[in-house]
Write a protein that holds these residues in place. Structure first.
Motif, PDB file in Angstrom:
ATOM      1  N   PRO A  10       0.814  -1.217   0.000  1.00  0.00           N
ATOM      2  CA  PRO A  10       0.000   0.000   0.000  1.00  0.00           C
ATOM      3  C   PRO A  10       0.848   1.266   0.000  1.00  0.00           C
ATOM      4  CG  PRO A  10      -0.048  -1.039   2.160  1.00  0.00           C
ATOM      5  CD  PRO A  10       0.636  -1.996   1.237  1.00  0.00           C
ATOM      6  N   LYS A  11       2.134   1.121   0.314  1.00  0.00           N
ATOM      7  CA  LYS A  11       3.052   2.267   0.318  1.00  0.00           C
ATOM      8  C   LYS A  11       3.656   2.419  -1.074  1.00  0.00           C
ATOM      9  CE  LYS A  11       4.110   1.460   5.176  1.00  0.00           C
ATOM     10  NZ  LYS A  11       5.150   1.047   6.155  1.00  0.00           N
ATOM     11  N   LYS A  12       3.382   3.542  -1.699  1.00  0.00           N
ATOM     12  CA  LYS A  12       3.749   3.733  -3.104  1.00  0.00           C
ATOM     13  C   LYS A  12       5.246   3.668  -3.348  1.00  0.00           C
ATOM     14  CE  LYS A  12       2.742   6.715  -7.053  1.00  0.00           C
ATOM     15  NZ  LYS A  12       2.036   7.936  -7.510  1.00  0.00           N
ATOM     16  N   ASN A  13       6.033   4.263  -2.478  1.00  0.00           N
ATOM     17  CA  ASN A  13       7.486   4.320  -2.679  1.00  0.00           C
ATOM     18  C   ASN A  13       8.238   3.683  -1.520  1.00  0.00           C
ATOM     19  OD1 ASN A  13       7.469   5.859  -5.212  1.00  0.00           O
ATOM     20  ND2 ASN A  13       6.679   7.532  -3.960  1.00  0.00           N
ATOM     21  N   GLY A  14       7.753   2.535  -1.077  1.00  0.00           N
ATOM     22  CA  GLY A  14       8.365   1.840   0.047  1.00  0.00           C
ATOM     23  C   GLY A  14       9.454   0.878  -0.374  1.00  0.00           C
ATOM     24  N   CYS A  15       9.770  -0.048   0.500  1.00  0.00           N
ATOM     25  CA  CYS A  15      10.848  -1.002   0.264  1.00  0.00           C
ATOM     26  C   CYS A  15      10.539  -1.963  -0.885  1.00  0.00           C
ATOM     27  CB  CYS A  15      11.124  -1.788   1.536  1.00  0.00           C
ATOM     28  SG  CYS A  15      11.672  -0.764   2.920  1.00  0.00           S
ATOM     29  N   THR A  16       9.279  -2.349  -1.028  1.00  0.00           N
ATOM     30  CA  THR A  16       8.905  -3.245  -2.129  1.00  0.00           C
ATOM     31  C   THR A  16       9.106  -2.543  -3.467  1.00  0.00           C
ATOM     32  OG1 THR A  16       7.258  -4.293  -0.686  1.00  0.00           O
ATOM     33  CG2 THR A  16       7.087  -4.736  -3.046  1.00  0.00           C
ATOM     34  N   GLU A  30      18.594  -4.651 -20.381  1.00  0.00           N
ATOM     35  CA  GLU A  30      18.607  -5.807 -21.277  1.00  0.00           C
ATOM     36  C   GLU A  30      17.607  -5.655 -22.428  1.00  0.00           C
ATOM     37  OE1 GLU A  30      20.667  -8.365 -21.113  1.00  0.00           O
ATOM     38  OE2 GLU A  30      21.665  -7.674 -19.277  1.00  0.00           O
ATOM     39  N   GLY A  31      17.007  -4.475 -22.526  1.00  0.00           N
ATOM     40  CA  GLY A  31      16.100  -4.211 -23.637  1.00  0.00           C
ATOM     41  C   GLY A  31      14.675  -4.662 -23.431  1.00  0.00           C
ATOM     42  N   ILE A  32      14.307  -4.964 -22.187  1.00  0.00           N
ATOM     43  CA  ILE A  32      12.948  -5.402 -21.885  1.00  0.00           C
ATOM     44  C   ILE A  32      12.152  -4.216 -21.350  1.00  0.00           C
ATOM     45  CG2 ILE A  32      11.508  -7.021 -20.608  1.00  0.00           C
ATOM     46  CD1 ILE A  32      13.450  -8.357 -22.563  1.00  0.00           C
ATOM     47  N   GLU A  33      11.006  -3.938 -21.951  1.00  0.00           N
ATOM     48  CA  GLU A  33      10.132  -2.869 -21.472  1.00  0.00           C
ATOM     49  C   GLU A  33       9.508  -3.284 -20.145  1.00  0.00           C
ATOM     50  OE1 GLU A  33       5.978  -0.575 -22.768  1.00  0.00           O
ATOM     51  OE2 GLU A  33       6.900  -2.038 -24.120  1.00  0.00           O
ATOM     52  N   THR A  34       9.338  -2.343 -19.234  1.00  0.00           N
ATOM     53  CA  THR A  34       8.752  -2.661 -17.932  1.00  0.00           C
ATOM     54  C   THR A  34       7.687  -1.651 -17.546  1.00  0.00           C
ATOM     55  OG1 THR A  34      10.402  -1.391 -16.687  1.00  0.00           O
ATOM     56  CG2 THR A  34      10.898  -3.709 -17.102  1.00  0.00           C
ATOM     57  N   GLU A  35       6.811  -2.087 -16.661  1.00  0.00           N
ATOM     58  CA  GLU A  35       5.812  -1.207 -16.061  1.00  0.00           C
ATOM     59  C   GLU A  35       5.554  -1.690 -14.643  1.00  0.00           C
ATOM     60  OE1 GLU A  35       1.308   0.627 -16.874  1.00  0.00           O
ATOM     61  OE2 GLU A  35       2.120  -0.953 -18.167  1.00  0.00           O
ATOM     62  N   ILE A  36       5.647  -0.786 -13.670  1.00  0.00           N
ATOM     63  CA  ILE A  36       5.365  -1.125 -12.282  1.00  0.00           C
ATOM     64  C   ILE A  36       3.965  -0.630 -11.929  1.00  0.00           C
ATOM     65  CG2 ILE A  36       6.034  -0.810  -9.870  1.00  0.00           C
ATOM     66  CD1 ILE A  36       8.899  -0.391 -10.777  1.00  0.00           C
ATOM     67  N   LEU A  37       3.120  -1.536 -11.474  1.00  0.00           N
ATOM     68  CA  LEU A  37       1.758  -1.208 -11.070  1.00  0.00           C
ATOM     69  C   LEU A  37       1.651  -1.348  -9.558  1.00  0.00           C
ATOM     70  CD1 LEU A  37      -0.177  -3.251 -13.795  1.00  0.00           C
ATOM     71  CD2 LEU A  37       0.492  -0.845 -13.889  1.00  0.00           C
ATOM     72  N   GLN A  38       1.019  -0.376  -8.919  1.00  0.00           N
ATOM     73  CA  GLN A  38       0.923  -0.371  -7.463  1.00  0.00           C
ATOM     74  C   GLN A  38      -0.496  -0.628  -6.992  1.00  0.00           C
ATOM     75  OE1 GLN A  38       0.352   2.649  -4.990  1.00  0.00           O
ATOM     76  NE2 GLN A  38       1.110   1.451  -3.281  1.00  0.00           N
ATOM     77  N   ILE A  39      -0.628  -1.439  -5.965  1.00  0.00           N
ATOM     78  CA  ILE A  39      -1.946  -1.877  -5.533  1.00  0.00           C
ATOM     79  C   ILE A  39      -2.739  -0.762  -4.859  1.00  0.00           C
ATOM     80  CG2 ILE A  39      -1.390  -2.704  -3.195  1.00  0.00           C
ATOM     81  CD1 ILE A  39      -3.034  -5.291  -4.069  1.00  0.00           C
ATOM     82  N   GLY A  40      -2.072   0.195  -4.232  1.00  0.00           N
ATOM     83  CA  GLY A  40      -2.765   1.317  -3.613  1.00  0.00           C
ATOM     84  C   GLY A  40      -3.343   0.975  -2.259  1.00  0.00           C
ATOM     85  N   THR A  41      -4.189   1.874  -1.778  1.00  0.00           N
ATOM     86  CA  THR A  41      -4.747   1.723  -0.435  1.00  0.00           C
ATOM     87  C   THR A  41      -6.245   1.418  -0.432  1.00  0.00           C
ATOM     88  OG1 THR A  41      -5.071   4.122  -0.327  1.00  0.00           O
ATOM     89  CG2 THR A  41      -3.021   3.245   0.597  1.00  0.00           C
ATOM     90  N   ALA A  42      -6.862   1.358  -1.609  1.00  0.00           N
ATOM     91  CA  ALA A  42      -8.293   1.019  -1.667  1.00  0.00           C
ATOM     92  C   ALA A  42      -8.492  -0.461  -1.354  1.00  0.00           C
ATOM     93  CB  ALA A  42      -8.843   1.351  -3.054  1.00  0.00           C
ATOM     94  N   PRO A  43      -9.665  -0.825  -0.820  1.00  0.00           N
ATOM     95  CA  PRO A  43      -9.917  -2.228  -0.489  1.00  0.00           C
ATOM     96  C   PRO A  43      -9.810  -3.142  -1.713  1.00  0.00           C
ATOM     97  CG  PRO A  43     -11.582  -0.809   0.514  1.00  0.00           C
ATOM     98  CD  PRO A  43     -10.794   0.047  -0.438  1.00  0.00           C
ATOM     99  N   VAL A  44      -9.322  -4.358  -1.485  1.00  0.00           N
ATOM    100  CA  VAL A  44      -9.226  -5.382  -2.526  1.00  0.00           C
ATOM    101  C   VAL A  44     -10.063  -6.573  -2.078  1.00  0.00           C
ATOM    102  CG1 VAL A  44      -7.700  -6.969  -3.754  1.00  0.00           C
ATOM    103  CG2 VAL A  44      -6.924  -4.639  -3.243  1.00  0.00           C
ATOM    104  N   THR A  62     -15.433  -6.410 -10.527  1.00  0.00           N
ATOM    105  CA  THR A  62     -14.728  -5.532 -11.467  1.00  0.00           C
ATOM    106  C   THR A  62     -14.546  -4.121 -10.910  1.00  0.00           C
ATOM    107  OG1 THR A  62     -16.825  -4.950 -12.550  1.00  0.00           O
ATOM    108  CG2 THR A  62     -15.580  -6.809 -13.468  1.00  0.00           C
ATOM    109  N   ASP A  63     -14.717  -3.983  -9.596  1.00  0.00           N
ATOM    110  CA  ASP A  63     -14.709  -2.646  -9.006  1.00  0.00           C
ATOM    111  C   ASP A  63     -13.465  -2.350  -8.169  1.00  0.00           C
ATOM    112  OD1 ASP A  63     -15.304  -4.468  -7.047  1.00  0.00           O
ATOM    113  OD2 ASP A  63     -16.998  -3.352  -6.210  1.00  0.00           O
ATOM    114  N   ASP A  64     -12.395  -3.135  -8.362  1.00  0.00           N
ATOM    115  CA  ASP A  64     -11.161  -2.820  -7.654  1.00  0.00           C
ATOM    116  C   ASP A  64      -9.963  -2.997  -8.578  1.00  0.00           C
ATOM    117  OD1 ASP A  64     -10.708  -5.565  -7.762  1.00  0.00           O
ATOM    118  OD2 ASP A  64     -11.197  -5.922  -5.660  1.00  0.00           O
ATOM    119  N   ILE A  65      -8.773  -2.834  -8.044  1.00  0.00           N
ATOM    120  CA  ILE A  65      -7.542  -2.797  -8.838  1.00  0.00           C
ATOM    121  C   ILE A  65      -7.266  -4.105  -9.561  1.00  0.00           C
ATOM    122  CG2 ILE A  65      -5.970  -3.578  -7.008  1.00  0.00           C
ATOM    123  CD1 ILE A  65      -5.284  -0.692  -9.470  1.00  0.00           C
TER     124      ILE A  65
END
Length: 206
Positions: A10-16, A30-44, A62-65
């Motif tokens: 839930p911490k956007k810029n934490g240790c994880t 190494e030429g691999i495209e990446t994207e980091i997605l964060q779970i956020g603080t809303a209920p899952v 269909t109403d959460d991350i």
């Protein structure tokens, strides 16, 4: 080729995030495209085992991350799932997300390389990694290894960044995933097909 890195903290810029960023950097080199997605603080929502996803073709929630994360999985060739450790297991929101993702959309992950990483102040990381890795093995995914357990130690990023071996382990995950992705691509280009799994037997102990 692209790798999606799921940040289950839930911490956007934490240790994880620090650990995942180190992997993303190695993949990028190494030429691999990446994207980091964060779970956020809303209920899952948790998976309720209703089986409706088999009829609908998607998780009925269909109403959460998780819905967004599943959609993103369609464009990925490899995955990294990261979690903080609070009580000797993956963060509850991350475990719930993974349960629903793999239960309702397992075909999006099959035969694609994956790694799980954990961050903690001190302990509980091996139990967390074990729980997450089980999702990969039942989905027929090659599990990306490194040179030590996939973990970074430190209660806050300013201390976790001092875990030089942990960050080295993350970079090696990135390099190994890039190598494996290229091997899979090469095999595909040379006509090596994905194996077809048997599905006819299910033990019910009746």
């Amino acid at each position: 080729m692209k790798a999606i890195l799921y940040n289950g903290s839930p911490k956007k810029n934490g240790c994880t995030f620090l650990a995942l960023s180190e992997i993303a950097s190695a993949l990028g080199k190494e030429g691999i495209e990446t994207e980091i997605l964060q779970i956020g603080t809303a209920p899952v929502r948790d998976c309720i085992g209703c089986g409706r996803c088999r009829e609908a073709g998607h998780c009925i929630f269909t109403d959460d991350i998780v819905h967004e994360w599943i959609s993103k999985a369609q464009e990925a060739d490899g995955f990294v799932f990261g979690t903080p450790v609070y009580y000797a297991h993956p963060a509850g929101c991350m475990l719930s997300a993974m349960d629903r993702m793999f239960y309702s959309a397992g075909s999006l992950f099959a035969h694609k390389p994956a790694a799980a990483v954990a961050s903690a102040r001190r302990a509980g990381t091996t139990a967390a990694l074990d729980a997450m890795n089980k999702h990969f093995t039942i989905a027929q995914m090659p599990v990306v290894s490194s040179t030590y357990w996939n973990m970074v130690f430190g209660p806050v990023p300013s201390l976790a960044v001092k875990d030089e071996e942990g960050l080295q382990t993350m970079r090696n995950i990135g390099r190994n995933m890039a190598w494996l992705l290229r091997c899979i691509e090469c095999g595909r280009e040379h006509g090596i097909d994905i194996p077809e799994a048997e599905r006819s037997h299910k033990t019910d102990f009746n």
